[in-house]
Design an enzyme around this catalytic site. Structure first.
Site, mmCIF file in Angstrom:
data_model
loop_
_atom_site.group_PDB
_atom_site.id
_atom_site.type_symbol
_atom_site.label_atom_id
_atom_site.label_comp_id
_atom_site.label_asym_id
_atom_site.label_seq_id
_atom_site.Cartn_x
_atom_site.Cartn_y
_atom_site.Cartn_z
ATOM 1 C CG HIS A 238 -2.031 0.910 1.297
ATOM 2 N ND1 HIS A 238 -2.364 1.773 0.276
ATOM 3 C CD2 HIS A 238 -2.914 1.200 2.304
ATOM 4 C CE1 HIS A 238 -3.384 2.540 0.647
ATOM 5 N NE2 HIS A 238 -3.729 2.217 1.881
ATOM 6 C CG HIS A 276 -4.561 0.458 -8.582
ATOM 7 N ND1 HIS A 276 -5.911 0.358 -8.341
ATOM 8 C CD2 HIS A 276 -4.054 1.285 -7.634
ATOM 9 C CE1 HIS A 276 -6.213 1.110 -7.314
ATOM 10 N NE2 HIS A 276 -5.106 1.682 -6.849
ATOM 11 C CG ASP A 327 2.577 4.323 -3.944
ATOM 12 O OD1 ASP A 327 2.552 5.312 -3.203
ATOM 13 O OD2 ASP A 327 1.785 3.370 -3.824
HETATM 14 N N1 COA Z 1 5.109 -6.350 -10.408
HETATM 15 C C1 COA Z 1 5.088 -7.560 -10.992
HETATM 16 N N2 COA Z 1 3.982 -8.295 -11.117
HETATM 17 C C2 COA Z 1 2.850 -7.778 -10.635
HETATM 18 C C3 COA Z 1 2.799 -6.530 -10.011
HETATM 19 C C4 COA Z 1 3.985 -5.807 -9.913
HETATM 20 N N3 COA Z 1 4.009 -4.611 -9.342
HETATM 21 N N4 COA Z 1 1.545 -6.253 -9.639
HETATM 22 C C5 COA Z 1 0.814 -7.311 -10.001
HETATM 23 N N5 COA Z 1 1.608 -8.234 -10.598
HETATM 24 C C6 COA Z 1 1.198 -9.527 -11.112
HETATM 25 C C7 COA Z 1 1.144 -10.532 -9.973
HETATM 26 O O1 COA Z 1 2.366 -11.180 -9.778
HETATM 27 C C8 COA Z 1 0.051 -11.451 -10.456
HETATM 28 O O2 COA Z 1 0.589 -12.279 -11.462
HETATM 29 P P1 COA Z 1 0.165 -13.826 -11.573
HETATM 30 O O3 COA Z 1 -1.317 -13.788 -11.826
HETATM 31 O O4 COA Z 1 0.986 -14.315 -12.698
HETATM 32 O O5 COA Z 1 0.491 -14.410 -10.223
HETATM 33 C C9 COA Z 1 -0.929 -10.508 -11.145
HETATM 34 O O6 COA Z 1 -0.148 -9.403 -11.593
HETATM 35 C C10 COA Z 1 -2.038 -10.011 -10.222
HETATM 36 O O7 COA Z 1 -1.401 -9.432 -9.062
HETATM 37 P P2 COA Z 1 -2.020 -9.379 -7.616
HETATM 38 O O8 COA Z 1 -0.960 -9.075 -6.648
HETATM 39 O O9 COA Z 1 -2.847 -10.602 -7.397
HETATM 40 O O10 COA Z 1 -3.006 -8.167 -7.786
HETATM 41 P P3 COA Z 1 -3.742 -7.439 -6.613
HETATM 42 O O11 COA Z 1 -4.904 -6.771 -7.229
HETATM 43 O O12 COA Z 1 -3.967 -8.364 -5.472
HETATM 44 O O13 COA Z 1 -2.652 -6.397 -6.099
HETATM 45 C C11 COA Z 1 -1.271 -4.574 -5.967
HETATM 46 C C12 COA Z 1 -2.626 -5.068 -6.455
HETATM 47 C C13 COA Z 1 -1.238 -3.071 -6.104
HETATM 48 C C14 COA Z 1 -1.094 -4.945 -4.492
HETATM 49 C C15 COA Z 1 -0.156 -5.210 -6.803
HETATM 50 O O14 COA Z 1 -0.263 -4.781 -8.146
HETATM 51 C C16 COA Z 1 1.214 -4.932 -6.233
HETATM 52 O O15 COA Z 1 1.664 -5.646 -5.350
HETATM 53 N N6 COA Z 1 1.905 -3.863 -6.737
HETATM 54 C C17 COA Z 1 3.172 -3.488 -6.200
HETATM 55 C C18 COA Z 1 2.993 -2.713 -4.892
HETATM 56 C C19 COA Z 1 2.459 -1.327 -5.131
HETATM 57 O O16 COA Z 1 2.920 -0.609 -6.001
HETATM 58 N N7 COA Z 1 1.500 -0.940 -4.305
HETATM 59 C C20 COA Z 1 0.893 0.365 -4.348
HETATM 60 C C21 COA Z 1 -0.510 0.288 -4.834
HETATM 61 S S1 COA Z 1 -1.188 1.898 -5.134
#
Ligand code: COA
Length: 390
Positions: A238, A276, A327
């Site tokens: 987050h 996201h 971010d």
């Molecule tokens: N880098 C690499 N792969 C990513 C990714 C990232 N930043 N964000 C998502 N993915 C991939 C995941 O590995 C997953 O792949 P898979 O289906 O092959 O396993 C897929 O995309 C879905 O990701 P998931 O984590 O399940 O999505 P979510 O909706 O639960 O999570 C976030 C959303 C924002 C938590 C996620 O995109 C993330 O962890 N981003 C990085 C942290 C971040 O920037 N957070 C700030 C948010 S404003």
């Protein structure tokens, strides 16, 4: 749990008649009604009380935005003057907070410190025992006013320097830059930072806002809800992502961005600042932050981190189809503004305080306990044995 339990269980071992498969991470579940903000994830649009973020950023100050969220409308000049005066008054820290800043600064990381200082502020807030809307509005203004002061005071205490007194003539953005850097900030830097605060102010049912609403819905007080929110914002999935973006950029050789990012993806590492839950296209806040980052990089005379960011963006889009979120470019913007990297997430909290507090007011105004169900996936029909027979 049995049929007569206060939790209302269906009885020992009995599967729930109404049980449904939960959506992991509550994706797409509508958890609350709100009039505060709205996202169109497909079109990449964000609205605060019906105003497009593209119309607000750079044209409406953080103070106007906080008023919009907390009080329900963009202020008139008179309303803004009255709200600004409340914020200036609200900057004064209580004795308990003041007394504990030195030790907290010595022993705690920034987000731990803020979580603790806001908790202490709650203990000595004059409205702590009331959740009435007027009391909540006063607490919202104080929390919004104090958060940037707490960050600055914490940073000064851990650095062993004194911080300039807050200047009542300065905006939240200008005063924060003054207190963090110790220098009168450049007017354009203030405009950019102010727009950053506007862009981060609210974002529907994000994790920290949800945490705040769950806490508020028990009819707990605003400060307790904000402590829950700060603890939730801290995590790298987050608010903690902006700090991690900067650390990633600093750990990569400028000439090997593409190969390093490809390797990270091949190793199934998440690249912070991308992806996201709701946006399926570019996060509209990233559009503004990218431009600000470029402008500040050029003004700084060294655009290395900006160029690296652009390259990272292209690789992540090509390899994973993922766009930068709020971010990603916030990291380099804060870096170019002279904000220490470990204060990036605290800065997020400075802005989001306006949204969190507005959500608490909204929750208290039309409350029902937030208590979802769960899917039981553990053992059933276990036979109890006395301890010596196990
Ligand atoms: N880098 C690499 N792969 C990513 C990714 C990232 N930043 N964000 C998502 N993915 C991939 C995941 O590995 C997953 O792949 P898979 O289906 O092959 O396993 C897929 O995309 C879905 O990701 P998931 O984590 O399940 O999505 P979510 O909706 O639960 O999570 C976030 C959303 C924002 C938590 C996620 O995109 C993330 O962890 N981003 C990085 C942290 C971040 O920037 N957070 C700030 C948010 S404003």
């Amino acid at each position: 749990m049995n049929a007569t339990s206060p939790e209302g269980g269906a009885g020992v071992g009995a599967p729930r008649a109404t049980a449904e498969k939960p959506t992991k991470g509550l994706a797409d579940v509508v958890a609350a009604s709100t009039a505060l903000s709205d996202i169109d994830g497909k079109a990449g649009r964000l609205f605060y009380r019906g105003y497009d973020i593209h119309d607000l950023a750079g044209r409406t100050t953080f103070e106007e935005t906080a008023h919009l969220l907390q009080c329900g409308a963009l202020p008139t000049r008179d309303q803004l003057a009255a709200y600004g005066a409340k914020l200036v008054d609200g900057r004064a820290l209580g004795a308990l907070v003041e007394a504990n800043i030195p030790e907290i600064a010595e022993k705690m990381a920034p987000m731990e410190a803020l979580r603790t200082l806001v908790s202490l502020a709650g203990a000595e807030d004059p409205d702590k025992d009331s959740n009435d809307v007027e009391a909540n509005l006063r607490k919202a203004a104080r929390l919004t006013a104090q958060q940037p002061i707490l960050v600055a005071r914490y940073h000064a205490a851990r650095s062993g320097v004194s911080v300039p007194d807050p200047d009542p003539g300065l905006s939240v953005a200008a005063n924060f830059l003054l207190q963090i850097t110790g220098r009168t900030p450049d007017p354009r830097a203030v405009e950019i930072f102010d727009a950053c605060l506007v862009l981060h102010a609210d974002h529907t049912m994000n994790a920290s806002t949800f945490a705040a609403r769950v806490c508020a819905a028990t009819l707990s007080d605003m400060h307790s809800a904000i402590v829950a929110a700060i603890g939730t914002l801290k995590g790298p999935l987050h608010g903690g992502a902006n700090e991690q973006v900067m650390r990633t950029l600093q750990s990569i050789e400028p000439g090997s961005v593409a190969s390093t990012v490809r390797q990270m993806l091949a190793d199934h590492q998440k690249i912070m600042g991308f992806g996201h839950r709701v946006y399926k296209t570019e996060d509209p806040r990233a559009t503004h932050l990218r431009k600000m980052s470029q402008e500040l990089a050029q003004a700084a005379g060294d655009d290395t981190y900006f160029r690296m960011s652009r390259e990272m963006e292209q690789v992540v889009l090509d390899e994973k189809g993922l766009y930068p979120n709020v971010d990603f470019y916030a990291a380099t913007v804060y870096h170019y503004l002279g904000i220490p990297t470990d204060l990036f997430t605290p800065v997020f909290s400075v802005s989001r305080m306006s949204g969190w507090t507005a959500h608490v007011i909204e929750q208290h105004a039309d409350n029902r306990l937030i208590r979802p169900d769960s899917e039981y996936i553990g053992e059933r029909d276990q036979k109890w044995e006395p301890i010596d027979a196990r």
